[in-house]
Design a protein around this motif. Structure first.
Motif, mmCIF file in Angstrom:
data_model
loop_
_atom_site.group_PDB
_atom_site.id
_atom_site.type_symbol
_atom_site.label_atom_id
_atom_site.label_comp_id
_atom_site.label_asym_id
_atom_site.label_seq_id
_atom_site.Cartn_x
_atom_site.Cartn_y
_atom_site.Cartn_z
ATOM 1 N N ALA A 255 30.488 -9.821 -4.274
ATOM 2 C CA ALA A 255 30.268 -9.593 -5.729
ATOM 3 C C ALA A 255 30.166 -10.815 -6.313
ATOM 4 O O ALA A 255 29.489 -10.985 -7.530
ATOM 5 N N ASN A 256 30.836 -11.867 -6.024
ATOM 6 C CA ASN A 256 30.574 -13.323 -6.604
ATOM 7 C C ASN A 256 29.166 -13.468 -6.769
ATOM 8 O O ASN A 256 28.706 -14.140 -7.594
ATOM 9 N N THR A 257 28.418 -13.622 -5.473
ATOM 10 C CA THR A 257 26.874 -14.007 -5.630
ATOM 11 C C THR A 257 26.220 -13.008 -6.574
ATOM 12 O O THR A 257 25.638 -13.416 -7.316
ATOM 13 N N GLN A 258 26.857 -11.785 -6.383
ATOM 14 C CA GLN A 258 25.752 -10.689 -7.466
ATOM 15 C C GLN A 258 26.127 -11.199 -8.904
ATOM 16 O O GLN A 258 25.250 -11.049 -9.411
ATOM 17 N N GLU A 259 27.365 -11.495 -9.083
ATOM 18 C CA GLU A 259 27.778 -11.514 -10.509
ATOM 19 C C GLU A 259 27.224 -13.012 -11.009
ATOM 20 O O GLU A 259 26.467 -12.868 -12.300
ATOM 21 N N ILE A 260 27.036 -13.806 -10.261
ATOM 22 C CA ILE A 260 26.584 -15.432 -10.747
ATOM 23 C C ILE A 260 24.958 -15.190 -10.765
ATOM 24 O O ILE A 260 24.583 -15.650 -11.736
ATOM 25 N N MET A 261 24.490 -14.542 -9.847
ATOM 26 C CA MET A 261 23.055 -14.393 -9.852
ATOM 27 C C MET A 261 22.441 -13.459 -10.986
ATOM 28 O O MET A 261 21.482 -13.622 -11.503
ATOM 29 N N GLU A 262 23.215 -12.492 -11.426
ATOM 30 C CA GLU A 262 22.944 -11.738 -12.681
ATOM 31 C C GLU A 262 22.988 -12.289 -14.091
ATOM 32 O O GLU A 262 22.671 -12.137 -15.389
ATOM 33 N N SER A 263 23.833 -13.659 -14.102
ATOM 34 C CA SER A 263 24.103 -14.283 -15.420
ATOM 35 C C SER A 263 22.863 -14.955 -15.851
ATOM 36 O O SER A 263 21.775 -15.049 -14.849
ATOM 37 N N ALA A 264 22.858 -15.458 -16.920
ATOM 38 C CA ALA A 264 21.554 -16.194 -17.604
ATOM 39 C C ALA A 264 21.402 -17.412 -16.638
ATOM 40 O O ALA A 264 20.266 -17.630 -16.310
ATOM 41 N N ALA A 265 22.348 -18.094 -16.040
ATOM 42 C CA ALA A 265 22.147 -19.206 -15.101
ATOM 43 C C ALA A 265 21.521 -18.781 -13.843
ATOM 44 O O ALA A 265 20.487 -19.590 -13.303
ATOM 45 N N GLY A 266 21.817 -17.637 -13.246
ATOM 46 C CA GLY A 266 21.349 -17.045 -12.118
ATOM 47 C C GLY A 266 19.863 -16.706 -12.354
ATOM 48 O O GLY A 266 19.099 -17.034 -11.257
ATOM 49 N N ARG A 267 19.599 -16.109 -13.203
ATOM 50 C CA ARG A 267 18.187 -15.800 -13.792
ATOM 51 C C ARG A 267 17.262 -17.261 -13.781
ATOM 52 O O ARG A 267 16.193 -17.045 -13.271
ATOM 53 N N GLU A 268 18.059 -18.155 -14.443
ATOM 54 C CA GLU A 268 17.256 -19.469 -14.336
ATOM 55 C C GLU A 268 16.766 -20.081 -12.981
ATOM 56 O O GLU A 268 15.862 -20.638 -12.820
ATOM 57 N N VAL A 269 17.787 -19.905 -12.057
ATOM 58 C CA VAL A 269 17.591 -20.373 -10.682
ATOM 59 C C VAL A 269 16.405 -19.791 -10.250
ATOM 60 O O VAL A 269 15.419 -20.456 -9.535
ATOM 61 N N THR A 270 16.169 -18.396 -10.119
ATOM 62 C CA THR A 270 15.185 -17.630 -9.894
ATOM 63 C C THR A 270 13.846 -18.100 -10.510
ATOM 64 O O THR A 270 12.729 -18.240 -10.018
ATOM 65 N N THR A 284 27.641 -8.245 8.328
ATOM 66 C CA THR A 284 26.625 -7.027 8.623
ATOM 67 C C THR A 284 25.349 -7.346 8.012
ATOM 68 O O THR A 284 25.037 -7.940 6.950
ATOM 69 N N PRO A 285 24.431 -6.518 8.644
ATOM 70 C CA PRO A 285 22.961 -6.752 7.995
ATOM 71 C C PRO A 285 22.968 -5.926 6.512
ATOM 72 O O PRO A 285 22.351 -6.341 5.579
ATOM 73 N N ALA A 286 24.173 -5.192 6.234
ATOM 74 C CA ALA A 286 24.103 -4.572 4.923
ATOM 75 C C ALA A 286 24.577 -5.809 3.916
ATOM 76 O O ALA A 286 24.242 -5.836 2.868
ATOM 77 N N ASP A 287 25.538 -6.799 4.278
ATOM 78 C CA ASP A 287 25.853 -7.969 3.554
ATOM 79 C C ASP A 287 24.790 -8.585 3.368
ATOM 80 O O ASP A 287 24.749 -9.174 2.214
ATOM 81 N N VAL A 288 23.765 -8.804 4.252
ATOM 82 C CA VAL A 288 22.546 -9.642 4.210
ATOM 83 C C VAL A 288 21.976 -9.131 3.017
ATOM 84 O O VAL A 288 21.188 -9.769 2.013
ATOM 85 N N ALA A 289 21.774 -7.769 3.145
ATOM 86 C CA ALA A 289 20.823 -7.070 2.056
ATOM 87 C C ALA A 289 21.386 -7.139 0.516
ATOM 88 O O ALA A 289 20.611 -7.463 -0.277
ATOM 89 N N VAL A 290 22.744 -7.224 0.472
ATOM 90 C CA VAL A 290 23.524 -7.539 -0.602
ATOM 91 C C VAL A 290 23.117 -8.742 -1.352
ATOM 92 O O VAL A 290 22.807 -8.947 -2.417
ATOM 93 N N VAL A 291 23.351 -9.925 -0.576
ATOM 94 C CA VAL A 291 22.916 -11.172 -1.080
ATOM 95 C C VAL A 291 21.396 -11.323 -1.462
ATOM 96 O O VAL A 291 21.164 -12.006 -2.325
ATOM 97 N N GLN A 292 20.571 -10.827 -0.594
ATOM 98 C CA GLN A 292 19.055 -10.703 -0.602
ATOM 99 C C GLN A 292 18.759 -10.016 -2.031
ATOM 100 O O GLN A 292 18.104 -10.763 -2.656
ATOM 101 N N SER A 293 19.173 -8.842 -2.230
ATOM 102 C CA SER A 293 19.021 -8.056 -3.494
ATOM 103 C C SER A 293 19.294 -8.818 -4.651
ATOM 104 O O SER A 293 18.902 -8.822 -5.699
ATOM 105 N N ALA A 294 20.477 -9.622 -4.482
ATOM 106 C CA ALA A 294 20.959 -10.534 -5.362
ATOM 107 C C ALA A 294 20.115 -11.544 -6.210
ATOM 108 O O ALA A 294 20.095 -12.269 -7.017
ATOM 109 N N GLY A 295 19.041 -11.862 -5.135
ATOM 110 C CA GLY A 295 18.104 -13.125 -5.246
ATOM 111 C C GLY A 295 18.254 -14.246 -4.293
ATOM 112 O O GLY A 295 17.783 -15.234 -4.699
#
Ligand SMILES: O=C(O)c1ccccc1NCC(=O)[C@H](O)[C@H](O)COP(=O)(O)O
Length: 321
Positions: A255-270, A284-295
């Motif tokens: 969730a740390n990756t998700q929270e940071i990527m959802e912040s304004a700074a995370g959006r700036e990275v993208t 697991t592949p499900a974990d990979v999907a979590v961080v991938q969908s976070a960006g």
């Protein structure tokens, strides 16, 4: 808790103190290691407050010993004479485009402070070759000996064995000496940790890395650290990573990756097109999907791959190749 950096001439805030306030206990001089009595070595302020601080304090004495054996000028010459570095970030992007999955940085990791020995039958070269055969984009090689049972020699051996994947030197870098040692040992990229390095040191080490052809993976753990890194002079030749492991508690939370990527700074990275890696605790592949969908366009994975008997199959299973 955040404290001011103790490194000379810096005012930015970092969470990791570079030295005990009253000096370091263990010092080295020529072939001799000796201990210096601190003003009060049992005082709370002279004790490392977490594992990252303990590692970084240990590095000071370790680098002193290396410098006694090989002066900086010699290591720099070796770094400049090493075969050209490979494009670490480019390999991640290429693998991601090919597979539709985040580019995998597979970690050659024997042991860790949080888990002890992870793989007792550890052969760094065989593991590296298996990761590559399985489809890893890049490899991360732990070089710290005291806390991770790694070595710079492993980097050299993997490179000499003909592994083509670009190599990250996973070292706790506080000085340019380590940067040049990494390149001289065959690394293509280095890790720089935001919690450890004030902006002035970070800017300097990025420049030192670029001077010998190394790219950088800059690791953050909080939104504040990411904001600080995004404001650096230049991130050319750099990618970023979010470590999901809390180094105070060793708790790992994607969730740390998700929270940071959802912040304004995370959006700036993208928006800036900077490659971001999700690091630690990916099983697991499900974990990979979590961080991938976070960006995240990359993942850095150690334990879950290295502890399996067949690391090649482990990579294929994680990426569903
Ligand atoms: O792994 C640890 O226990 C550790 C402790 C203190 C500092 C760093 C530590 N790990 C370094 C890493 O970043 C991980 O090795 C890497 O992200 C892979 O993590 P994992 O897949 O959970 O092995």
């Amino acid at each position: 808790m955040r404290v001011s950096a103790t490194a000379a001439g810096t005012s930015e805030e970092v969470t990791i103190r570079r030295r005990p306030p009253h000096g370091i206990e263990a010092q080295a001089c020529g072939p001799v290691d000796f201990k210096v009595a601190l003003q009060d070595d049992r005082a709370e302020e002279n004790q490392p407050r977490n594992i990252l601080e303990e590692i970084v304090w240990h590095k000071a004495a370790e680098i002193d010993r290396w410098r006694d054996r090989q002066p900086l000028g010699l290591v720099l010459t070796k770094a400049k004479l090493a075969p050209a570095a490979r494009d670490f970030i480019g390999a991640i992007k290429a693998a991601s485009e090919r597979t539709g999955k985040p580019g995998l940085i597979a970690e050659v990791k024997k042991a860790s402070p949080s888990k002890g020995v992870i793989q007792p039958n550890f052969d760094a070269v065989k593991i590296a070759q298996a990761y590559e055969a399985g489809g890893a984009a890049c490899l991360s090689v732990l070089t710290d000996s005291k806390f991770f049972q790694g070595s710079f020699e492993n980097l050299t051996l993997i490179r000499q064995a003909g592994v083509q994947c670009p190599l990250l030197c996973k070292e706790f870098i506080v000085e340019a000496y380590q940067v040049f040692k990494a390149r001289a040992s065959g690394a293509d990229a280095i890790l720089l940790i935001a919690a450890v390095l004030p902006n002035s040191d970070m800017n300097y080490l990025i420049k030192a890395a670029a001077s010998v052809g190394l790219q950088c993976l800059i690791e953050v753990h909080t939104v504040a650290e990411l904001e600080r890194m995004l404001a650096l002079n230049s991130l050319e030749g750099c990618m970023l990573g979010i470590n999901n492991r809390d180094l105070q508690t060793f708790k790992v939370d994607l969730a740390n990756t998700q929270e940071i990527m959802e912040s304004a700074a995370g959006r700036e990275v993208t928006a800036r097109g900077i490659v971001m890696a999700g690091e630690s605790g990916i099983f697991t592949p499900a974990d990979v999907a979590v961080v991938q969908s976070a960006g995240c366009g990359a993942i850095l994975v150690g334990e879950s791959l290295v502890k399996q008997g067949d690391p090649e199959a482990a990579v294929k299973a994680l990426l569903e190749l």
